[in-house]
Design a protein around this motif. Structure first.
Motif, PDB file in Angstrom:
ATOM      1  N   ARG A 145       0.819  -1.223   0.000  1.00 15.75           N
ATOM      2  CA  ARG A 145       0.000   0.000   0.000  1.00 15.75           C
ATOM      3  C   ARG A 145       0.850   1.269   0.000  1.00 15.75           C
ATOM      4  O   ARG A 145       0.588   2.194  -0.768  1.00 15.75           O
ATOM      5  N   VAL A 146       1.885   1.326   0.852  1.00 18.09           N
ATOM      6  CA  VAL A 146       2.610   2.586   1.036  1.00 18.09           C
ATOM      7  C   VAL A 146       3.951   2.617   0.314  1.00 18.09           C
ATOM      8  O   VAL A 146       4.553   3.685   0.183  1.00 18.09           O
ATOM      9  N   GLY A 147       4.450   1.469  -0.146  1.00 25.24           N
ATOM     10  CA  GLY A 147       5.742   1.434  -0.818  1.00 25.24           C
ATOM     11  C   GLY A 147       6.865   1.065   0.135  1.00 25.24           C
ATOM     12  O   GLY A 147       6.747   1.208   1.357  1.00 25.24           O
ATOM     13  N   GLU A 148       7.981   0.596  -0.468  1.00 29.27           N
ATOM     14  CA  GLU A 148       9.082   0.080   0.342  1.00 29.27           C
ATOM     15  C   GLU A 148       9.735   1.150   1.211  1.00 29.27           C
ATOM     16  O   GLU A 148       9.967   0.951   2.404  1.00 29.27           O
ATOM     17  N   ARG A 149      10.018   2.297   0.620  1.00 30.15           N
ATOM     18  CA  ARG A 149      10.758   3.315   1.376  1.00 30.15           C
ATOM     19  C   ARG A 149       9.945   3.834   2.558  1.00 30.15           C
ATOM     20  O   ARG A 149      10.457   3.934   3.685  1.00 30.15           O
ATOM     21  N   ALA A 150       8.670   4.167   2.317  1.00 29.74           N
ATOM     22  CA  ALA A 150       7.823   4.667   3.401  1.00 29.74           C
ATOM     23  C   ALA A 150       7.648   3.627   4.496  1.00 29.74           C
ATOM     24  O   ALA A 150       7.642   3.954   5.690  1.00 29.74           O
ATOM     25  N   ALA A 151       7.522   2.351   4.089  1.00 29.35           N
ATOM     26  CA  ALA A 151       7.371   1.285   5.085  1.00 29.35           C
ATOM     27  C   ALA A 151       8.621   1.169   5.941  1.00 29.35           C
ATOM     28  O   ALA A 151       8.531   0.957   7.164  1.00 29.35           O
ATOM     29  N   MET A 152       9.808   1.280   5.324  1.00 29.13           N
ATOM     30  CA  MET A 152      11.045   1.175   6.091  1.00 29.13           C
ATOM     31  C   MET A 152      11.203   2.344   7.056  1.00 29.13           C
ATOM     32  O   MET A 152      11.611   2.152   8.212  1.00 29.13           O
ATOM     33  N   ILE A 153      10.863   3.551   6.607  1.00 31.37           N
ATOM     34  CA  ILE A 153      10.955   4.703   7.505  1.00 31.37           C
ATOM     35  C   ILE A 153       9.993   4.535   8.672  1.00 31.37           C
ATOM     36  O   ILE A 153      10.347   4.778   9.839  1.00 31.37           O
ATOM     37  N   GLY A 154       8.777   4.088   8.376  1.00 34.29           N
ATOM     38  CA  GLY A 154       7.815   3.847   9.447  1.00 34.29           C
ATOM     39  C   GLY A 154       8.303   2.783  10.419  1.00 34.29           C
ATOM     40  O   GLY A 154       8.142   2.910  11.636  1.00 34.29           O
ATOM     41  N   ALA A 155       8.926   1.716   9.880  1.00 28.06           N
ATOM     42  CA  ALA A 155       9.428   0.651  10.741  1.00 28.06           C
ATOM     43  C   ALA A 155      10.537   1.162  11.661  1.00 28.06           C
ATOM     44  O   ALA A 155      10.602   0.788  12.841  1.00 28.06           O
ATOM     45  N   VAL A 156      11.402   2.016  11.144  1.00 27.47           N
ATOM     46  CA  VAL A 156      12.485   2.562  11.973  1.00 27.47           C
ATOM     47  C   VAL A 156      11.913   3.446  13.080  1.00 27.47           C
ATOM     48  O   VAL A 156      12.385   3.413  14.224  1.00 27.47           O
ATOM     49  N   VAL A 157      10.876   4.220  12.754  1.00 27.74           N
ATOM     50  CA  VAL A 157      10.237   5.070  13.775  1.00 27.74           C
ATOM     51  C   VAL A 157       9.632   4.202  14.874  1.00 27.74           C
ATOM     52  O   VAL A 157       9.759   4.499  16.076  1.00 27.74           O
ATOM     53  N   VAL A 158       8.965   3.117  14.477  1.00 30.76           N
ATOM     54  CA  VAL A 158       8.390   2.202  15.465  1.00 30.76           C
ATOM     55  C   VAL A 158       9.502   1.558  16.301  1.00 30.76           C
ATOM     56  O   VAL A 158       9.379   1.417  17.521  1.00 30.76           O
ATOM     57  N   ALA A 159      10.613   1.158  15.650  1.00 24.96           N
ATOM     58  CA  ALA A 159      11.740   0.587  16.388  1.00 24.96           C
ATOM     59  C   ALA A 159      12.325   1.592  17.370  1.00 24.96           C
ATOM     60  O   ALA A 159      12.737   1.227  18.486  1.00 24.96           O
ATOM     61  N   LEU A 160      12.364   2.855  16.972  1.00 29.25           N
ATOM     62  CA  LEU A 160      12.840   3.909  17.864  1.00 29.25           C
ATOM     63  C   LEU A 160      11.948   3.997  19.104  1.00 29.25           C
ATOM     64  O   LEU A 160      12.435   4.076  20.246  1.00 29.25           O
ATOM     65  N   GLY A 161      10.629   3.955  18.879  1.00 25.98           N
ATOM     66  CA  GLY A 161       9.702   3.966  20.005  1.00 25.98           C
ATOM     67  C   GLY A 161       9.885   2.734  20.894  1.00 25.98           C
ATOM     68  O   GLY A 161       9.818   2.832  22.131  1.00 25.98           O
ATOM     69  N   ALA A 162      10.128   1.591  20.274  1.00 27.97           N
ATOM     70  CA  ALA A 162      10.350   0.370  21.051  1.00 27.97           C
ATOM     71  C   ALA A 162      11.601   0.487  21.904  1.00 27.97           C
ATOM     72  O   ALA A 162      11.622   0.047  23.068  1.00 27.97           O
TER      73      ALA A 162
END
Length: 407
Positions: free
Chosen positions: A72-89
């Protein structure tokens, strides 16, 4: 050599591999110390083990929405979102007041890891020419392993200098921030490749959910997918059974660490060899030899527990398992890429990674159950039998030809 000229390897290498390396270093600094973090918040040994396992469980659950999300959002946006979530974790882990919150933070980190890995896997599947696919994906796996290898080397002096775990948490935060910055600043590799090759973007359609994707691909996931899950289970088991075996036969902590470190270096050194073999001779050569090697090693190991030279046998078997594991580097990603629709691979890759991660998550549970009911030697022998089943599955269902015959 037209494919190599078409695909701008040098132009996108930094954007493809560097964020993966940095994210892996951040995780590598933190993950081995999760049991220690659990002990610091009052967890028992059993509960600390469960908290450490939440990373693998989080990855398994993260596979459920990741395919649809990336589509839905594309590879790059998904990776940036994943890093933000990892940062929160990482922040949640850092400020955990008790074991439940710590376990939740580790679980969320697993979710982010699943999305990050699938997004890069989907890009490589879509755009890398098939004749170089295995080498490219083996390199991606090798970069991830390098990060997990370098991370602990960073965390050790950080702990020494800061006197505690806080510096390790901030190391993870720092590497998450740098990874996010690189993903934003570096050119999007998908855009770069499309501009160079003229390859159109994937059609925008409603992404498939995991259940639908599994139903539509039930035959391949139930055959080759199960064989791949066996490989993942054996890999996971090697990480668990070697240190347990060392404890069981009375090996001291320093020697155990040396065994794991030396065999880990052997494993890492072979990652590109695996990709070269698969591209040159076919995928079956990246699947069967590792299955035979790991299965044989575990069966032999099960016979050595009470021998007078059991420690020497552990060194030999650990080296054999490391060689077999290293020779399997990239095979799971490569087979998933071969079997996915290259125009829209993310939904299938999400299902594929769910199946293989389920195998990886089940393996430590199997070891614990069989050891409790029988013995650690019986657990090793059981895994050897599972490896034999994997050989039969792959021999029966995986094509013998070159890579173009697989997809």
């Amino acid at each position: 050599m037209a494919d190599r000229d078409e695909f701008p390897f040098r132009s996108v290498a930094a954007a493809v591999y560097l964020p993966t390396l940095l994210f892996g270093i951040g995780e590598g600094a933190l993950i081995p110390l999760i049991p220690a973090a659990a002990d610091n918040v009052g967890a028992t040994i059993a509960l600390a083990g469960l908290i450490a396992a939440m990373l693998q469980i989080g990855e398994l659950f993260g596979d459920i929405p990741s395919g649809a999300l990336v589509a839905r959002v594309g590879e790059r946006a998904a990776m940036i979102g994943a890093v933000v979530v990892a940062l929160g974790a990482a922040v949640l882990i850092m400020f955990s007041p008790e074991p439940f919150v710590l376990g939740l933070g580790v679980f969320v980190l697993g979710l982010a890891t699943a999305v990050f890995g699938l997004a890069r896997h989907a890009f490589m599947t879509t755009y890398v020419p098939i004749r170089y696919r295995a080498r490219s994906l083996s390199l991606l796996g090798g970069v991830t392993r390098a990060g997990r290898f370098v991370g602990p080397l960073i965390s050790a002096p950080v702990i020494h200098l800061t006197g505690g775990m806080t510096g390790v948490y901030w190391t993870m935060v720092l590497f998450c921030l740098v990874t996010a910055a690189l993903l934003i600043v570096l050119p999007d590799p998908e855009t770069t490749v499309r501009a160079r090759t003229g390859k159109p973007a994937a059609p925008v359609t409603a992404p498939l959910n995991l259940q639908t994707t599994i139903r539509q691909n039930g035959r391949v996931l139930g055959t080759v997918g199960v064989g791949a899950a066996v490989i993942a289970a054996l890999r996971s088991s090697c990480l668990v059974i070697i240190p347990l075996w060392a404890v069981s036969i009375g090996v001291d902590e320093a020697t155990t660490s040396l065994i794991i470190g030396v065999t880990g270096a052997v494993d890492f050194a072979l990652f590109y060899v695996s990709g070269h073999i698969m591209d040159r001779f076919g995928r079956i050569w990246g699947a069967l030899p590792p299955l035979v090697g790991m299965g044989s090693g575990l069966i032999i190991l099960s016979l050595t527990h009470d021998l007078p030279n059991a420690v020497s046998w552990l060194w030999v078997i650990a080296a054999l398992l490391a060689i077999a594991n290293g020779m399997s580097s990239g095979v799971l990603m490569t087979l998933g890429a071969d079997l996915a629709d290259p125009r829209r691979p993310a939904p299938f890759l999400g299902a594929w990674r769910f199946v293989t991660d389920a195998g990886a998550a089940a393996s430590p549970v199997l070891i614990a159950v069989v050891t409790a009911l029988a013995s650690l030697a019986a657990a090793a022998a059981s895994l050897g039998a599972i490896a034999a089943a994997g050989v039969v599955i792959m021999w029966t269902w995986l094509p013998r030809g070159r890579e173009r015959d697989v997809g």
